[in-house]
Design a protein around this motif. Structure first.
Motif, mmCIF file in Angstrom:
data_model
loop_
_atom_site.group_PDB
_atom_site.id
_atom_site.type_symbol
_atom_site.label_atom_id
_atom_site.label_comp_id
_atom_site.label_asym_id
_atom_site.label_seq_id
_atom_site.Cartn_x
_atom_site.Cartn_y
_atom_site.Cartn_z
ATOM 1 N N ASP A 105 0.822 -1.127 -0.050
ATOM 2 C CA ASP A 105 0.074 -0.042 -0.031
ATOM 3 C C ASP A 105 0.890 1.105 -0.116
ATOM 4 O O ASP A 105 0.307 2.398 -0.212
ATOM 5 C CB ASP A 105 -1.021 0.000 1.343
ATOM 6 C CG ASP A 105 -0.421 0.073 2.558
ATOM 7 O OD1 ASP A 105 0.785 -0.071 2.777
ATOM 8 O OD2 ASP A 105 -1.075 0.399 3.625
ATOM 9 N N ASP A 161 -2.639 -6.470 -8.117
ATOM 10 C CA ASP A 161 -3.977 -6.721 -7.174
ATOM 11 C C ASP A 161 -3.016 -7.528 -6.040
ATOM 12 O O ASP A 161 -3.178 -8.673 -5.685
ATOM 13 C CB ASP A 161 -4.960 -7.443 -7.753
ATOM 14 C CG ASP A 161 -5.889 -7.669 -6.956
ATOM 15 O OD1 ASP A 161 -6.035 -6.694 -6.054
ATOM 16 O OD2 ASP A 161 -6.676 -8.547 -7.145
ATOM 17 N N SER A 204 -2.686 -7.338 -1.482
ATOM 18 C CA SER A 204 -3.310 -6.797 -0.368
ATOM 19 C C SER A 204 -2.236 -5.955 0.280
ATOM 20 O O SER A 204 -1.145 -5.787 0.134
ATOM 21 C CB SER A 204 -3.588 -7.881 0.898
ATOM 22 O OG SER A 204 -2.287 -8.713 1.010
ATOM 23 N N GLU A 249 -0.939 -5.126 3.098
ATOM 24 C CA GLU A 249 0.206 -5.495 3.804
ATOM 25 C C GLU A 249 1.294 -6.379 3.160
ATOM 26 O O GLU A 249 2.467 -6.818 3.704
ATOM 27 C CB GLU A 249 -0.320 -6.137 5.233
ATOM 28 C CG GLU A 249 -0.938 -7.494 4.988
ATOM 29 C CD GLU A 249 -2.396 -7.373 4.743
ATOM 30 O OE1 GLU A 249 -2.640 -8.331 4.217
ATOM 31 O OE2 GLU A 249 -2.952 -6.162 4.492
ATOM 32 N N THR A 250 0.996 -6.895 1.878
ATOM 33 C CA THR A 250 2.018 -7.409 1.174
ATOM 34 C C THR A 250 3.444 -6.795 1.095
ATOM 35 O O THR A 250 3.578 -5.744 0.624
ATOM 36 C CB THR A 250 1.468 -7.892 -0.211
ATOM 37 O OG1 THR A 250 0.143 -8.407 -0.133
ATOM 38 C CG2 THR A 250 2.266 -8.580 -0.894
#
Length: 141
Positions: free
Chosen positions: A34, A42, A44, A46-47
């Motif tokens: 983020d 695509d 998340s 916190e990846t």
């Protein structure tokens, strides 16, 4: 799955090419997805995505002998990059000090025969290249 930005891969391959026939070892670090700019992946929020590297110190005797970069605080480097100018695309006993190890071999190109991600046991990990860039930072941060 291991995620890394295309820009970081390009820089790491350039470092390896410039150092050839010597090997390069340096720490690499992550940023949460983020915080990345310009990504269409695509992921998340916190990846962890590998985005940055630490300048290698070729005059560091411990690094040259043992492949250990003691100038980079361990908490800042979540992975390691190593080049193997004369070896196969695999992790060696000298490379096993990080949870994720990126290995490059000649011809220093981004393909599955020249660049890969491995875990500390030497098992190849699935790798996804992310077209994004980390947030801008100053040298004082």
């Amino acid at each position: 799955m291991v995620y890394i930005t295309r820009a970081l891969v390009d820089v790491l391959l350039d470092l390896a090419s410039d150092a050839d026939p010597d090997r390069v070892t340096t720490g690499v670090s992550v940023a949460p997805a983020d915080e990345l700019e310009g990504t269409t992946a695509d992921l998340s929020p916190e990846t962890p995505v590998f985005t940055d590297f630490f300048l290698p110190d070729p005059d560091n005797a411990l690094n040259a002998v043992f492949g250990v970069n003691l100038t980079t605080p361990a908490r800042q480097a979540q992975g390691q990059f190593v080049s193997h100018p004369l070896r196969e695309l695999e992790v060696t006993k000298r490379d096993d000090l990080a949870a994720v190890i990126f290995v490059a071999v000649p011809p220093w190109e981004l393909d599955e025969r020249s660049f890969g991600a491995f875990d500390r046991r030497g098992q190849r990990q699935p790798l996804e290249i992310v077209d994004a860039r980390p947030p801008d930072q100053s040298l004082t941060e």
